[in-house]
Design an enzyme around this catalytic site. Structure first.
Site, PDB file in Angstrom:
ATOM      1  N   CYS A 157       0.900  -1.299  -0.003  1.00  0.00           N
ATOM      2  CA  CYS A 157      -0.123   0.194   0.033  1.00  0.00           C
ATOM      3  C   CYS A 157       0.919   1.221  -0.014  1.00  0.00           C
ATOM      4  O   CYS A 157       0.376   2.334  -0.352  1.00  0.00           O
ATOM      5  CB  CYS A 157      -0.894  -0.068   1.349  1.00  0.00           C
ATOM      6  SG  CYS A 157      -0.034   0.049   2.714  1.00  0.00           S
TER       7      CYS A 157
ATOM      8  N   GLU B 283      -5.724   1.696  -8.813  1.00  0.00           N
ATOM      9  CA  GLU B 283      -4.532   1.126  -7.952  1.00  0.00           C
ATOM     10  C   GLU B 283      -4.311  -0.356  -8.822  1.00  0.00           C
ATOM     11  O   GLU B 283      -5.220  -1.155  -8.569  1.00  0.00           O
ATOM     12  CB  GLU B 283      -5.285   0.848  -6.514  1.00  0.00           C
ATOM     13  CG  GLU B 283      -3.932   0.265  -5.730  1.00  0.00           C
ATOM     14  CD  GLU B 283      -4.470  -0.199  -4.295  1.00  0.00           C
ATOM     15  OE1 GLU B 283      -5.718  -0.485  -3.976  1.00  0.00           O
ATOM     16  OE2 GLU B 283      -3.591  -0.033  -3.503  1.00  0.00           O
TER      17      GLU B 283
HETATM   18  P1  NAD Z   1      -9.267  -6.810   0.083  1.00  0.00           P
HETATM   19  O1  NAD Z   1     -10.123  -5.651   0.227  1.00  0.00           O
HETATM   20  O2  NAD Z   1      -9.552  -7.743  -1.121  1.00  0.00           O
HETATM   21  O3  NAD Z   1      -9.240  -7.908   1.067  1.00  0.00           O
HETATM   22  C1  NAD Z   1      -9.193  -7.618   2.363  1.00  0.00           C
HETATM   23  C2  NAD Z   1      -9.718  -8.314   3.515  1.00  0.00           C
HETATM   24  O4  NAD Z   1     -11.357  -8.037   3.307  1.00  0.00           O
HETATM   25  C3  NAD Z   1      -9.799  -9.894   3.502  1.00  0.00           C
HETATM   26  O5  NAD Z   1      -9.607 -10.114   4.715  1.00  0.00           O
HETATM   27  C4  NAD Z   1     -10.915 -10.243   2.670  1.00  0.00           C
HETATM   28  O6  NAD Z   1     -11.150 -11.746   3.220  1.00  0.00           O
HETATM   29  C5  NAD Z   1     -11.760  -9.290   3.251  1.00  0.00           C
HETATM   30  N1  NAD Z   1     -12.969  -9.341   1.851  1.00  0.00           N
HETATM   31  C6  NAD Z   1     -12.641  -9.142   0.582  1.00  0.00           C
HETATM   32  N2  NAD Z   1     -13.733  -9.164   0.160  1.00  0.00           N
HETATM   33  C7  NAD Z   1     -14.794  -8.851   0.815  1.00  0.00           C
HETATM   34  C8  NAD Z   1     -16.339  -8.427   0.733  1.00  0.00           C
HETATM   35  N3  NAD Z   1     -16.673  -8.588  -0.466  1.00  0.00           N
HETATM   36  N4  NAD Z   1     -16.621  -8.313   1.835  1.00  0.00           N
HETATM   37  C9  NAD Z   1     -16.226  -8.334   3.002  1.00  0.00           C
HETATM   38  N5  NAD Z   1     -15.080  -8.671   3.321  1.00  0.00           N
HETATM   39  C10 NAD Z   1     -14.211  -8.923   2.286  1.00  0.00           C
HETATM   40  O7  NAD Z   1      -7.568  -6.478  -0.028  1.00  0.00           O
HETATM   41  P2  NAD Z   1      -6.483  -7.379  -0.493  1.00  0.00           P
HETATM   42  O8  NAD Z   1      -6.535  -7.672  -1.939  1.00  0.00           O
HETATM   43  O9  NAD Z   1      -6.301  -8.519   0.311  1.00  0.00           O
HETATM   44  O10 NAD Z   1      -5.314  -6.473  -0.105  1.00  0.00           O
HETATM   45  C11 NAD Z   1      -4.728  -5.359  -0.792  1.00  0.00           C
HETATM   46  C12 NAD Z   1      -5.337  -4.022  -0.821  1.00  0.00           C
HETATM   47  O11 NAD Z   1      -5.197  -3.635   0.596  1.00  0.00           O
HETATM   48  C13 NAD Z   1      -4.972  -2.780  -1.510  1.00  0.00           C
HETATM   49  O12 NAD Z   1      -5.773  -2.253  -1.882  1.00  0.00           O
HETATM   50  C14 NAD Z   1      -3.990  -2.258  -0.604  1.00  0.00           C
HETATM   51  O13 NAD Z   1      -3.730  -0.882  -0.959  1.00  0.00           O
HETATM   52  C15 NAD Z   1      -4.777  -2.311   0.761  1.00  0.00           C
HETATM   53  N6  NAD Z   1      -3.865  -2.297   1.813  1.00  0.00           N
HETATM   54  C16 NAD Z   1      -3.973  -0.957   2.301  1.00  0.00           C
HETATM   55  C17 NAD Z   1      -3.085  -0.773   3.523  1.00  0.00           C
HETATM   56  C18 NAD Z   1      -3.246   0.669   4.331  1.00  0.00           C
HETATM   57  O14 NAD Z   1      -2.636   0.828   5.255  1.00  0.00           O
HETATM   58  N7  NAD Z   1      -3.967   1.604   3.888  1.00  0.00           N
HETATM   59  C19 NAD Z   1      -2.270  -1.578   3.951  1.00  0.00           C
HETATM   60  C20 NAD Z   1      -2.006  -3.019   3.209  1.00  0.00           C
HETATM   61  C21 NAD Z   1      -2.863  -3.041   2.221  1.00  0.00           C
END
Ligand code: NAD
Length: 501
Positions: free
Chosen positions: A287, A387
């Site tokens: 991120c 992104e």
């Molecule tokens: P994601 O949003 O797909 O998943 C994150 C979490 O949400 C997981 O535990 C997943 O199981 C759950 N999830 C997924 N779909 C869902 C839904 N429809 N309803 C409810 N829960 C759901 O993210 P990812 O692909 O695992 O991680 C990458 C993303 O995280 C990128 O966008 C990155 O920028 C972001 N990120 C942000 C930070 C920050 O500090 N701002 C840090 C790390 C990652």
């Protein structure tokens, strides 16, 4: 050949041990460098969600009442164990995420920092005291835990991001249900088992595996008092709105599109190194990755040439073989990221280095995409706007510092940014003018240390509470104000007016 049914199934960790699930739903867990399913993970249904929350609820009264000294000893023991066994965890992270081992160790070190901060928690849980606010009356504040707290984490930092939250939540006397990413779930179980070994009582730290059903179960459970979420922006917004509607305290950190502005007076070799490290480290799945290099046009050609030259030396391959950059997390994600290179062509950008079809030091089936550099990216292109979350570094050229800042401020995200310059005055102006939460000055990945706090602005965060640091302790505690009088012969008798001094 091992059949999928014979692969290990990662189970929920509830009440101090593995829970035998009643739900038969599972999801595949891949080794991204081999491109093969290596394990499965159990996906929670209502019974597992209730069991995890019930275990955390049952453990709460005793943990809240455990002395600070004892809690501190347990967290300190966890720190020592984690530090001595971090290479085991790094191997787990590399096997399920794909990032190279040195990078996995890096994320664990940054998580350890938060554990170290948490060992000093008694200082951060002190309240305030005002003596004699009225005659014989004192007022003081106390900070108490919330109860059962939910943490939902993303795939890209399977060790560090959970550690942004659970050490502080547990130190403050809460009990935890962590729902890690189903793409790489093993690190969470390993951390929970290690904390148990350090002396954490059963039920204080539970790991619930699952997908949307598990997340919704936590969001809608009346016994879960708060939600800490890190993930993509659309899900962060959903989490924030749902949890808030259900009366929970919520912090939801979302996605990013981080720009690095390079001014003509910058050290261009330093800037090129930084662009490589922050653009392609962890295959761009950070991120805080730099995904847009904003170059003032008088130095843009020279900078792009320096970046291109360095890219030629990067070795992509299996993270266990000492390569610089590993694979992407899944085949679908790799294909989606690679699709942006086609878009760049179609939108008139110049693909300077194309990561498709790169030769790798790894298994042919791995989810590979090599480092990619795209110059002259139009700001209307989805390559610029979205992104991408992969090893794709875009270059946008501007005429001036002012144009660069305007570009950054026009973006919807506001997680991280960096400026490269040798002019202290302009750097100071930048930190004042740029609408971004975390800023690097000649530093490309400005993730704050544990005793500051992590968080962006705009679409990179929903809710007003950042992660870790003093903000973390504020989030995981509720404050009470006590107005107290001990019997004194000079009490004033009956007075129906509003109390005042
Ligand atoms: P994601 O949003 O797909 O998943 C994150 C979490 O949400 C997981 O535990 C997943 O199981 C759950 N999830 C997924 N779909 C869902 C839904 N429809 N309803 C409810 N829960 C759901 O993210 P990812 O692909 O695992 O991680 C990458 C993303 O995280 C990128 O966008 C990155 O920028 C972001 N990120 C942000 C930070 C920050 O500090 N701002 C840090 C790390 C990652």
């Amino acid at each position: 050949m091992t059949t999928i049914d014979a692969l290990p199934v990662i189970q929920h960790w509830v009440g101090g041990g593995e829970l035998t699930p009643t739900s038969s739903r599972t999801a595949p867990v891949f080794d991204p460098a081999l491109g093969k399913q290596a394990k499965s993970v159990a996906l929670a249904g209502p019974t597992e969600i209730d069991a995890a929350v019930a275990a955390a609820k049952a453990a709460f009264p005793a943990w809240r009442d455990t002395s600070m000294a004892k809690r501190q000893q347990v967290i300190f023991a966890f720190r020592e164990l984690l530090n001595s066994r971090k290479s085991e965890l790094a191997e787990i992270v590399t096997a399920e995420h794909g990032k190279v081992v040195s990078d996995a160790l890096g994320e664990i070190s940054r998580g350890l920092e938060v554990v170290e901060l948490a060992t000093g928690f008694p200082h951060l849980l002190k309240g305030e005291y005002s003596e004699n606010v009225s005659t014989g009356v004192d007022v003081y504040s106390i900070k108490q835990p919330l109860g059962v707290v939910g943490i939902i984490s993303p795939f890209n930092f399977p060790a560090m991001v959970p550690m942004w939250f659970f050490p502080i939540a547990i130190a403050a006397g809460n009990t935890v249900v962590l729902k890690p990413s189903e793409k790489n779930p093993s690190a969470a179980n390993w951390l929970a088992a290690l904390f148990a070994e350090a002396g954490l009582p059963d039920g204080v730290f539970n790991v619930l595996h699952g997908d949307k059903e598990a997340v919704d179960g936590l969001l809608n459970h009346g016994d879960v008092k708060s939600i800490s979420f890190v993930g993509s922006t659309p899900i962060a917004q959903y989490i924030y709105e749902t949890a808030a509607k259900n009366g929970k305290r919520v912090q939801a950190l979302g996605g990013a599109k981080n720009h690095m502005l390079v001014l003509p007076d910058a050290d261009l070799d330093l800037a090129a190194d930084a662009a490589i490290n922050a653009g392609f480290g962890s295959a761009g799945e950070r991120c805080m990755a730099i995904s847009v290099l904003v170059a003032v046009d008088t130095i843009a050609d020279e900078l792009v040439a320096k970046v291109q030259e360095r890219m030629a030396g990067l070795r992509t391959g299996d993270g266990r073989r000492g390569c610089d950059m590993g694979p992407l997390i899944t085949e679908a994600h790799r294909d989606k990221v690679a699709g942006y290179i086609d878009v760049a062509d179609a939108d008139g950008a110049t693909v300077v280095v194309d990561g498709r079809g790169i030769e790798v030091d790894g298994d042919a089936d791995g989810f590979w995409l090599g480092p990619t550099l795209i110059d002259h990216v139009p700001t209307s292109s989805s390559v610029y706007v979205d992104e991408i979350f992969g090893p794709v570094l875009s270059v946008v050229r501007v005429h001036s510092y002012e144009e660069g800042v305007e570009l950054i401020n026009n973006g919807t995200f506001g997680n991280g940014t960096a400026i490269f310059t040798n002019d202290g005055g302009v750097a100071r102006r930048f930190q004042n003018e740029v609408e971004v939460g975390m800023i690097g000055v000649n530093v490309p990945i400005p993730v704050p240390v544990a005793y500051h706090s992590f968080g962006g602005v705009k679409d990179s965060i929903f809710g007003d509470s950042k992660a870790y640091g003093t903000a973390g302790f504020r989030f995981f505690t509720q404050e009470k104000a006590v107005t107290s009088r001990w019997l004194d012969p000079s009490h004033g008798g009956i007075n129906l007016g509003f109390p005042q001094n």
